[in-house]
Design an enzyme around this catalytic site. Structure first.
Site, PDB file in Angstrom:
ATOM      1  N   HIS A 186      -8.253   1.381  -4.255  1.00 34.83           N
ATOM      2  CA  HIS A 186      -9.244   1.172  -3.192  1.00 34.83           C
ATOM      3  C   HIS A 186      -9.850   2.532  -2.867  1.00 34.83           C
ATOM      4  O   HIS A 186      -9.194   3.368  -2.258  1.00 34.83           O
ATOM      5  CB  HIS A 186      -8.489   0.570  -1.992  1.00 34.83           C
ATOM      6  CG  HIS A 186      -9.317   0.396  -0.757  1.00 34.83           C
ATOM      7  ND1 HIS A 186      -8.755   0.190   0.495  1.00 34.83           N
ATOM      8  CD2 HIS A 186     -10.667   0.365  -0.565  1.00 34.83           C
ATOM      9  CE1 HIS A 186      -9.704   0.049   1.393  1.00 34.83           C
ATOM     10  NE2 HIS A 186     -10.874   0.157   0.786  1.00 34.83           N
ATOM     11  N   HIS A 214      -1.115  -1.122  -4.317  1.00 34.82           N
ATOM     12  CA  HIS A 214      -2.401  -0.799  -3.689  1.00 34.82           C
ATOM     13  C   HIS A 214      -2.434   0.705  -3.431  1.00 34.82           C
ATOM     14  O   HIS A 214      -1.558   1.255  -2.755  1.00 34.82           O
ATOM     15  CB  HIS A 214      -2.532  -1.572  -2.376  1.00 34.82           C
ATOM     16  CG  HIS A 214      -3.850  -1.376  -1.698  1.00 34.82           C
ATOM     17  ND1 HIS A 214      -4.992  -2.069  -2.070  1.00 34.82           N
ATOM     18  CD2 HIS A 214      -4.225  -0.573  -0.674  1.00 34.82           C
ATOM     19  CE1 HIS A 214      -6.001  -1.701  -1.298  1.00 34.82           C
ATOM     20  NE2 HIS A 214      -5.567  -0.780  -0.445  1.00 34.82           N
ATOM     21  N   MET A 248     -12.054   4.773  -0.822  1.00 33.39           N
ATOM     22  CA  MET A 248     -12.794   4.973   0.432  1.00 33.39           C
ATOM     23  C   MET A 248     -13.457   6.339   0.340  1.00 33.39           C
ATOM     24  O   MET A 248     -12.983   7.329   0.890  1.00 33.39           O
ATOM     25  CB  MET A 248     -11.817   4.882   1.620  1.00 33.39           C
ATOM     26  CG  MET A 248     -11.368   3.453   1.888  1.00 33.39           C
ATOM     27  SD  MET A 248      -9.792   3.372   2.772  1.00 33.39           S
ATOM     28  CE  MET A 248      -8.664   3.491   1.405  1.00 33.39           C
ATOM     29  N   ASP A 288      -7.163  -6.417   3.780  1.00 33.06           N
ATOM     30  CA  ASP A 288      -6.463  -5.129   3.852  1.00 33.06           C
ATOM     31  C   ASP A 288      -6.480  -4.589   5.279  1.00 33.06           C
ATOM     32  O   ASP A 288      -7.551  -4.345   5.841  1.00 33.06           O
ATOM     33  CB  ASP A 288      -7.177  -4.154   2.897  1.00 33.06           C
ATOM     34  CG  ASP A 288      -6.502  -2.795   2.804  1.00 33.06           C
ATOM     35  OD1 ASP A 288      -5.388  -2.627   3.352  1.00 33.06           O
ATOM     36  OD2 ASP A 288      -7.100  -1.893   2.179  1.00 33.06           O
ATOM     37  N   SER A 291       0.839  -1.192   0.000  1.00 35.92           N
ATOM     38  CA  SER A 291       0.000   0.000   0.000  1.00 35.92           C
ATOM     39  C   SER A 291       0.874   1.241   0.000  1.00 35.92           C
ATOM     40  O   SER A 291       1.660   1.468   0.928  1.00 35.92           O
ATOM     41  CB  SER A 291      -0.901   0.007   1.241  1.00 35.92           C
ATOM     42  OG  SER A 291      -1.530   1.267   1.324  1.00 35.92           O
ATOM     43  N   MET A 324     -11.966  -5.844   4.960  1.00 35.48           N
ATOM     44  CA  MET A 324     -11.091  -4.953   5.734  1.00 35.48           C
ATOM     45  C   MET A 324     -10.789  -5.623   7.070  1.00 35.48           C
ATOM     46  O   MET A 324     -11.689  -6.115   7.750  1.00 35.48           O
ATOM     47  CB  MET A 324     -11.781  -3.608   5.987  1.00 35.48           C
ATOM     48  CG  MET A 324     -12.016  -2.752   4.741  1.00 35.48           C
ATOM     49  SD  MET A 324     -10.541  -2.366   3.792  1.00 35.48           S
ATOM     50  CE  MET A 324      -9.509  -1.553   5.020  1.00 35.48           C
ATOM     51  N   ASP A 367      -4.654   3.804  -1.949  1.00 35.18           N
ATOM     52  CA  ASP A 367      -5.774   4.138  -1.063  1.00 35.18           C
ATOM     53  C   ASP A 367      -6.272   5.548  -1.327  1.00 35.18           C
ATOM     54  O   ASP A 367      -5.601   6.528  -0.980  1.00 35.18           O
ATOM     55  CB  ASP A 367      -5.320   4.041   0.399  1.00 35.18           C
ATOM     56  CG  ASP A 367      -5.181   2.604   0.854  1.00 35.18           C
ATOM     57  OD1 ASP A 367      -6.094   1.809   0.588  1.00 35.18           O
ATOM     58  OD2 ASP A 367      -4.159   2.287   1.484  1.00 35.18           O
ATOM     59  N   MET A 416      -8.759   8.309  -0.235  1.00 33.84           N
ATOM     60  CA  MET A 416      -9.600   8.675   0.926  1.00 33.84           C
ATOM     61  C   MET A 416     -10.123  10.087   0.719  1.00 33.84           C
ATOM     62  O   MET A 416      -9.367  10.971   0.323  1.00 33.84           O
ATOM     63  CB  MET A 416      -8.771   8.610   2.205  1.00 33.84           C
ATOM     64  CG  MET A 416      -8.155   7.247   2.458  1.00 33.84           C
ATOM     65  SD  MET A 416      -7.351   7.190   4.066  1.00 33.84           S
ATOM     66  CE  MET A 416      -6.605   5.552   4.004  1.00 33.84           C
TER      67      MET A 416
HETATM   68  C1  DX5 Z   1      -6.538   1.452   5.479  1.00 33.04           C
HETATM   69  C2  DX5 Z   1      -6.041   1.245   4.065  1.00 33.04           C
HETATM   70  C3  DX5 Z   1      -4.993   0.207   3.976  1.00 33.04           C
HETATM   71  C4  DX5 Z   1      -3.697   0.599   4.620  1.00 33.04           C
HETATM   72  C5  DX5 Z   1      -2.985  -0.642   5.049  1.00 33.04           C
HETATM   73  O1  DX5 Z   1      -7.586   2.335   5.476  1.00 33.04           O
HETATM   74  O2  DX5 Z   1      -7.102   0.874   3.224  1.00 33.04           O
HETATM   75  O3  DX5 Z   1      -4.750  -0.158   2.624  1.00 33.04           O
HETATM   76  O4  DX5 Z   1      -2.862   1.342   3.767  1.00 33.04           O
HETATM   77  O5  DX5 Z   1      -1.874  -0.260   5.802  1.00 33.04           O
HETATM   78  P1  DX5 Z   1      -1.286  -1.175   6.968  1.00 33.04           P
HETATM   79  O6  DX5 Z   1      -0.774  -2.419   6.306  1.00 33.04           O
HETATM   80  O7  DX5 Z   1      -0.208  -0.325   7.539  1.00 33.04           O
HETATM   81  O8  DX5 Z   1      -2.404  -1.461   7.912  1.00 33.04           O
HETATM   82 ZN    ZN Z   2      -6.619  -0.059   1.237  1.00 29.24          ZN
END
Ligand code: DX5
Ligand code: ZN
Length: 222
Positions: free
Chosen positions: A69, A36, A71, A180, A11, A140, A38, A40
Site C-alpha cells: 500500500h 500488508h 501512501m 484498511d 499490517s 480507507m 504500508d 509512507m
Molecule cells: C494506515 C495504514 C494501515 C494501518 C492499519 O495508514 O494504511 O494499513 O497499518 O493499522 P490499524 O489496524 O492499527 O489501524
Molecule cells: Zn495500509
C-alpha cells in the site's frame, strides 16, 4: 485470489521491527492470507516507513503474497520500483496519481495486481472510474498515516454502495473490496456483510496477546 472467503492481511506497521521475520512467520502460521506493507513517504502522509529494499527482503522469506500500500505523493513515478521489489498487489492512492488508469495498466502488464485506495473523504465516484482497470479497491477506514486509529463508521455504508455498484456493472466477480484501518472482529463482521473481501488489520493482530485467535476471529466473520 479467492472470491468466496474473507482474506486477512496483517499490517506489518504494527509488527516488532526488531524481530520482523519471526512476526511474519507467526502470522503466516496463524492463517494470514497476505502481508500488508504500508509505504509512507512523509509527504502524502505525515509519517515515514519502508521502501523497496525491505519489500525485497520480505519477498525472499514470505510464503504468502505481499499487499503493498503506497501512501506516496508521486505513485506514477515510483510504483514500478515496488513491482520490481516483489509486490503481488500494489495499491496506490486515487488522490495522488495523475494518470491512474494508465498506472494500473502498467502495473498489470508487469504481472502485479493493481489496486486503488480512497481516503475516507474521497468521493466513491473516483473508484467507479478506476474499477474496470484494477483488481482491488481499497476503502480507507481511517485517514492514512498511522496505525491504531479509530475506525470511521461511515466506511460500512461506503463498502455497501461500492459493492452494489460493482455488481450492477458486472465487476463484482473481478474487483475485490479491501478495507484498511481500525479493523477488529466486530466492525470486520459488518464490513464483510457489506461486501468487503480483504480485511487489513495492524493493531488488532500484531497487538493481540493471541495472534492466532485474532486472525481466526477475523476469518470467521460472515
Ligand atoms: C494506515 C495504514 C494501515 C494501518 C492499519 O495508514 O494504511 O494499513 O497499518 O493499522 P490499524 O489496524 O492499527 O489501524
Ligand atoms: Zn495500509
Amino acid at each position: 485470489m479467492s472470491k468466496s472467503k474473507v482474506m486477512v492481511a496483517p499490517s506489518i506497521l504494527s509488527a516488532n521491527y526488531l524481530s520482523l521475520g519471526e512476526d511474519l512467520k507467526a502470522v503466516e502460521g496463524a492463517g494470514a492470507d497476505l502481508h500488508h506493507i504500508d509505504v509512507m513517504d512523509g509527504h502524502f502522509v505525515p509519517n515515514l516507513t519502508f521502501g523497496p529494499p525491505l519489500i525485497k527482503a520480505i519477498k525472499k522469506i514470505s510464503s504468502i503474497p505481499l499487499d503493498v500500500h503506497i501512501m506516496v505523493s508521486n505513485p506514477d513515478d515510483v510504483a514500478m520500483s515496488y513491482v520490481e521489489a516483489g509486490a503481488d498487489i500494489l495499491v496506490f492512492h486515487a488522490e495522488a496519481t495523475k494518470h491512474g488508469q494508465r498506472l494500473a495498466e502498467t502495473i498489470r502488464a508487469k504481472g502485479t495486481r493493481p489496486g486503488v485506495a480512497l481516503n475516507p473523504g474521497t468521493p466513491l465516484e473516483c473508484a467507479f472510474a478506476m474499477a474496470p482497470h484494477v483488481d482491488v479497491i481499497m476503502l480507507m477506514s481511517v485517514n492514512p498515516g498511522f496505525g491504531g486509529q479509530s475506525f470511521i463508521e461511515d466506511t460500512v455504508s461506503r463498502v455497501e454502495t461500492l459493492g452494489k455498484w460493482l455488481l450492477e456493472h458486472r465487476l463484482g466477480d473481478r474487483v475485490l473490496i479491501e478495507v484498511d484501518g481500525g479493523i477488529n472482529d466486530v466492525n470486520g463482521a459488518r464490513l464483510v456483510a457489506a461486501g468487503a473481501r480483504i480485511l487489513v488489520a495492524g493493531t488488532y493482530i500484531y497487538g493481540a496477546r493471541d495472534r492466532d485467535k485474532a486472525i481466526a476471529a477475523l476469518k470467521r466473520v460472515k
